[in-house]
Design a protein around this motif. Structure first.
Motif, PDB file in Angstrom:
ATOM      1  N   ALA A   1       0.827  -1.206   0.000  1.00 28.23           N
ATOM      2  CA  ALA A   1       0.000   0.000   0.000  1.00 28.23           C
ATOM      3  C   ALA A   1       0.866   1.262   0.000  1.00 28.23           C
ATOM      4  O   ALA A   1       0.557   2.257  -0.655  1.00 28.23           O
ATOM      5  CB  ALA A   1      -0.921  -0.003   1.217  1.00 28.23           C
ATOM      6  N   GLN A   2       1.983   1.191   0.727  1.00 28.72           N
ATOM      7  CA  GLN A   2       2.903   2.332   0.804  1.00 28.72           C
ATOM      8  C   GLN A   2       3.676   2.528  -0.494  1.00 28.72           C
ATOM      9  O   GLN A   2       3.960   3.662  -0.898  1.00 28.72           O
ATOM     10  CB  GLN A   2       3.870   2.115   1.963  1.00 28.72           C
ATOM     11  N   ASN A   3       4.021   1.428  -1.160  1.00 30.23           N
ATOM     12  CA  ASN A   3       4.848   1.481  -2.371  1.00 30.23           C
ATOM     13  C   ASN A   3       4.367   0.404  -3.350  1.00 30.23           C
ATOM     14  O   ASN A   3       4.914  -0.690  -3.398  1.00 30.23           O
ATOM     15  CB  ASN A   3       6.320   1.259  -1.984  1.00 30.23           C
ATOM     16  N   PRO A   4       3.331   0.723  -4.153  1.00 30.69           N
ATOM     17  CA  PRO A   4       2.695  -0.287  -5.014  1.00 30.69           C
ATOM     18  C   PRO A   4       3.601  -0.866  -6.101  1.00 30.69           C
ATOM     19  O   PRO A   4       3.413  -2.010  -6.514  1.00 30.69           O
ATOM     20  CB  PRO A   4       1.515   0.467  -5.645  1.00 30.69           C
ATOM     21  N   ASN A   5       4.570  -0.093  -6.574  1.00 24.44           N
ATOM     22  CA  ASN A   5       5.427  -0.558  -7.670  1.00 24.44           C
ATOM     23  C   ASN A   5       6.908  -0.397  -7.320  1.00 24.44           C
ATOM     24  O   ASN A   5       7.608   0.437  -7.900  1.00 24.44           O
ATOM     25  CB  ASN A   5       5.106   0.215  -8.958  1.00 24.44           C
ATOM     26  N   PRO A   6       7.394  -1.198  -6.391  1.00 28.51           N
ATOM     27  CA  PRO A   6       8.793  -1.060  -5.970  1.00 28.51           C
ATOM     28  C   PRO A   6       9.750  -1.591  -7.033  1.00 28.51           C
ATOM     29  O   PRO A   6       9.403  -2.481  -7.803  1.00 28.51           O
ATOM     30  CB  PRO A   6       8.860  -1.929  -4.719  1.00 28.51           C
ATOM     31  N   THR A   7      10.932  -1.003  -7.072  1.00 29.84           N
ATOM     32  CA  THR A   7      11.943  -1.509  -8.006  1.00 29.84           C
ATOM     33  C   THR A   7      13.326  -1.219  -7.447  1.00 29.84           C
ATOM     34  O   THR A   7      13.463  -0.534  -6.426  1.00 29.84           O
ATOM     35  CB  THR A   7      11.776  -0.898  -9.401  1.00 29.84           C
ATOM     36  N   THR A   8      14.331  -1.702  -8.116  1.00 28.42           N
ATOM     37  CA  THR A   8      15.700  -1.463  -7.686  1.00 28.42           C
ATOM     38  C   THR A   8      16.053   0.017  -7.819  1.00 28.42           C
ATOM     39  O   THR A   8      15.496   0.726  -8.671  1.00 28.42           O
ATOM     40  CB  THR A   8      16.683  -2.302  -8.526  1.00 28.42           C
ATOM     41  N   GLU A   9      16.977   0.491  -7.011  1.00 27.14           N
ATOM     42  CA  GLU A   9      17.440   1.872  -7.121  1.00 27.14           C
ATOM     43  C   GLU A   9      18.612   1.991  -8.095  1.00 27.14           C
ATOM     44  O   GLU A   9      19.097   3.098  -8.345  1.00 27.14           O
ATOM     45  CB  GLU A   9      17.812   2.409  -5.735  1.00 27.14           C
TER      46      GLU A   9
ATOM     47  N   THR B   1      22.390  -7.927   2.799  1.00 25.84           N
ATOM     48  CA  THR B   1      22.493  -7.668   4.242  1.00 25.84           C
ATOM     49  C   THR B   1      21.200  -7.070   4.795  1.00 25.84           C
ATOM     50  O   THR B   1      20.818  -7.364   5.932  1.00 25.84           O
ATOM     51  CB  THR B   1      23.664  -6.712   4.552  1.00 25.84           C
ATOM     52  N   HIS B   2      20.530  -6.238   4.004  1.00 18.55           N
ATOM     53  CA  HIS B   2      19.283  -5.610   4.462  1.00 18.55           C
ATOM     54  C   HIS B   2      18.179  -6.654   4.661  1.00 18.55           C
ATOM     55  O   HIS B   2      17.511  -6.685   5.690  1.00 18.55           O
ATOM     56  CB  HIS B   2      18.810  -4.550   3.466  1.00 18.55           C
ATOM     57  N   ILE B   3      17.988  -7.499   3.663  1.00 17.69           N
ATOM     58  CA  ILE B   3      16.937  -8.518   3.749  1.00 17.69           C
ATOM     59  C   ILE B   3      17.255  -9.525   4.851  1.00 17.69           C
ATOM     60  O   ILE B   3      16.361  -9.942   5.592  1.00 17.69           O
ATOM     61  CB  ILE B   3      16.738  -9.236   2.398  1.00 17.69           C
ATOM     62  N   PHE B   4      18.511  -9.896   4.972  1.00 14.84           N
ATOM     63  CA  PHE B   4      18.917 -10.835   6.019  1.00 14.84           C
ATOM     64  C   PHE B   4      18.588 -10.255   7.397  1.00 14.84           C
ATOM     65  O   PHE B   4      18.040 -10.947   8.263  1.00 14.84           O
ATOM     66  CB  PHE B   4      20.413 -11.128   5.905  1.00 14.84           C
TER      67      PHE B   4
ATOM     68  N   HIS C   1      12.164  -6.310  -3.272  1.00 15.03           N
ATOM     69  CA  HIS C   1      12.379  -4.856  -3.281  1.00 15.03           C
ATOM     70  C   HIS C   1      11.834  -4.192  -2.023  1.00 15.03           C
ATOM     71  O   HIS C   1      12.479  -3.310  -1.451  1.00 15.03           O
ATOM     72  CB  HIS C   1      11.733  -4.231  -4.517  1.00 15.03           C
ATOM     73  N   TRP C   2      10.658  -4.601  -1.574  1.00 14.89           N
ATOM     74  CA  TRP C   2      10.096  -4.014  -0.357  1.00 14.89           C
ATOM     75  C   TRP C   2      11.011  -4.228   0.841  1.00 14.89           C
ATOM     76  O   TRP C   2      11.232  -3.310   1.624  1.00 14.89           O
ATOM     77  CB  TRP C   2       8.717  -4.617  -0.053  1.00 14.89           C
ATOM     78  N   LEU C   3      11.544  -5.433   0.974  1.00 21.37           N
ATOM     79  CA  LEU C   3      12.390  -5.744   2.132  1.00 21.37           C
ATOM     80  C   LEU C   3      13.722  -4.996   2.086  1.00 21.37           C
ATOM     81  O   LEU C   3      14.214  -4.530   3.112  1.00 21.37           O
ATOM     82  CB  LEU C   3      12.623  -7.257   2.232  1.00 21.37           C
ATOM     83  N   ILE C   4      14.301  -4.872   0.901  1.00 18.19           N
ATOM     84  CA  ILE C   4      15.555  -4.107   0.772  1.00 18.19           C
ATOM     85  C   ILE C   4      15.331  -2.648   1.158  1.00 18.19           C
ATOM     86  O   ILE C   4      16.089  -2.071   1.945  1.00 18.19           O
ATOM     87  CB  ILE C   4      16.116  -4.181  -0.669  1.00 18.19           C
TER      88      ILE C   4
ATOM     89  N   HIS D   1      12.967  -1.354   2.929  1.00 21.05           N
ATOM     90  CA  HIS D   1      12.612  -1.231   4.352  1.00 21.05           C
ATOM     91  C   HIS D   1      13.876  -1.310   5.213  1.00 21.05           C
ATOM     92  O   HIS D   1      14.032  -0.533   6.168  1.00 21.05           O
ATOM     93  CB  HIS D   1      11.633  -2.351   4.743  1.00 21.05           C
ATOM     94  N   GLY D   2      14.781  -2.211   4.861  1.00 19.79           N
ATOM     95  CA  GLY D   2      16.029  -2.336   5.605  1.00 19.79           C
ATOM     96  C   GLY D   2      16.959  -1.150   5.408  1.00 19.79           C
ATOM     97  O   GLY D   2      17.670  -0.730   6.321  1.00 19.79           O
ATOM     98  N   ARG D   3      16.937  -0.605   4.221  1.00 22.60           N
ATOM     99  CA  ARG D   3      17.834   0.512   3.881  1.00 22.60           C
ATOM    100  C   ARG D   3      17.403   1.815   4.553  1.00 22.60           C
ATOM    101  O   ARG D   3      18.247   2.595   5.012  1.00 22.60           O
ATOM    102  CB  ARG D   3      17.864   0.686   2.354  1.00 22.60           C
ATOM    103  N   TYR D   4      16.104   2.065   4.622  1.00 20.20           N
ATOM    104  CA  TYR D   4      15.630   3.375   5.065  1.00 20.20           C
ATOM    105  C   TYR D   4      14.896   3.388   6.414  1.00 20.20           C
ATOM    106  O   TYR D   4      14.760   4.435   7.020  1.00 20.20           O
ATOM    107  CB  TYR D   4      14.715   3.983   3.994  1.00 20.20           C
ATOM    108  N   VAL D   5      14.406   2.247   6.878  1.00 22.48           N
ATOM    109  CA  VAL D   5      13.639   2.218   8.135  1.00 22.48           C
ATOM    110  C   VAL D   5      14.277   1.280   9.158  1.00 22.48           C
ATOM    111  O   VAL D   5      14.684   1.708  10.237  1.00 22.48           O
ATOM    112  CB  VAL D   5      12.164   1.804   7.880  1.00 22.48           C
ATOM    113  N   CYS D   6      14.386   0.012   8.813  1.00 24.03           N
ATOM    114  CA  CYS D   6      14.916  -0.987   9.749  1.00 24.03           C
ATOM    115  C   CYS D   6      16.442  -1.045   9.616  1.00 24.03           C
ATOM    116  O   CYS D   6      17.025  -2.049   9.245  1.00 24.03           O
ATOM    117  CB  CYS D   6      14.282  -2.353   9.454  1.00 24.03           C
TER     118      CYS D   6
END
Length: 210
Positions: free
Chosen positions: A15-23, A139-142, A177-180, A182-187
């Motif tokens: 809902a927050q990011n409907p079309n996530p992709t790599t940066e 590392t982010h997803i892990f 993509h969502w997990l990366i 989330h790990g990069r910017y929040v978790c």
């Protein structure tokens, strides 16, 4: 973590990011392959700076191969491990030209046979370029998978296999993509931003930050 929690986590991320992709910035599967090879132990920002100069000059197996190892180094020398990466990329270009009609293959076996391409890189290409349900655990997803208790595991392969098993099928193509992100910017590694996290109430991390 139970099935409902996992579903709710990905529902919110979607809902927050409907079309996530790599940066990483790319305009073809070949450009993506080169960018992902370059991104090992480097930031996406750093890779994008280099490819913005490289890709307008050379963005096919033939044109990058024509640069040669020394020529390619001049474009990627700001990136870590650039000497080894230049050699691997030139070798990969030759294999693509001679064995794959200059096309990026869409199977794990063929991708992992390319110099500089390991399991994680192959998963990124399979998922991002070819939209196959693959999970590239960095590392982010892990960290996120273990910290939240979404898919805990002792190593990246264990986490990868568990995620493929427990992520609801409707979210599987974009979960990576969502997990990366989330790990990069929040978790984040040192101090997760639990107070501004949209899945904080679903997460099972015991040491949440204020």
């Amino acid at each position: 973590m139970n099935k409902q929690k996992r579903h709710d986590i990905f529902s919110r991320l979607q809902a927050q990011n409907p079309n996530p992709t790599t940066e990483l910035e790319y305009s073809s599967s070949f450009e993506l392959l080169i960018a992902v090879i370059l991104s090992a132990q480097a930031t996406d920002v750093g890779v994008n700076k280099a490819t913005k100069i490289l890709f307008p000059v050379a963005n096919t197996p033939e044109t990058i191969f024509a640069l040669g190892v020394e020529g390619l180094k001049q474009y990627i020398k700001t990136i870590g491990l650039y000497n080894a990466k230049a050699e691997n990329i030139i070798k990969t270009c030759k294999i693509l030209m001679t064995q794959h009609d200059s096309q990026v293959p869409d199977t794990r076996e063929a991708l992992e046979a390319l110099p500089g391409v390991g399991r994680k890189t192959a998963n990124v290409i399979l998922n991002t370029a070819f939209r196959q349900p693959a999970m590239a655990v960095d590392t982010h997803i892990f960290r996120v998978s273990n910290r939240t208790n979404l898919a805990p595991g002792k190593n990246v392969l264990e986490v990868e296999k568990k995620l493929l098993k427990v992520v609801p099928k409707e979210f599987l193509l974009d979960a990576h993509h969502w997990l990366i992100l989330h790990g990069r910017y929040v978790c984040k590694a040192r101090k997760p931003m639990c107070n501004s996290c949209i899945i904080e109430d679903l997460c099972e991390y015991k040491e949440k930050t204020e």
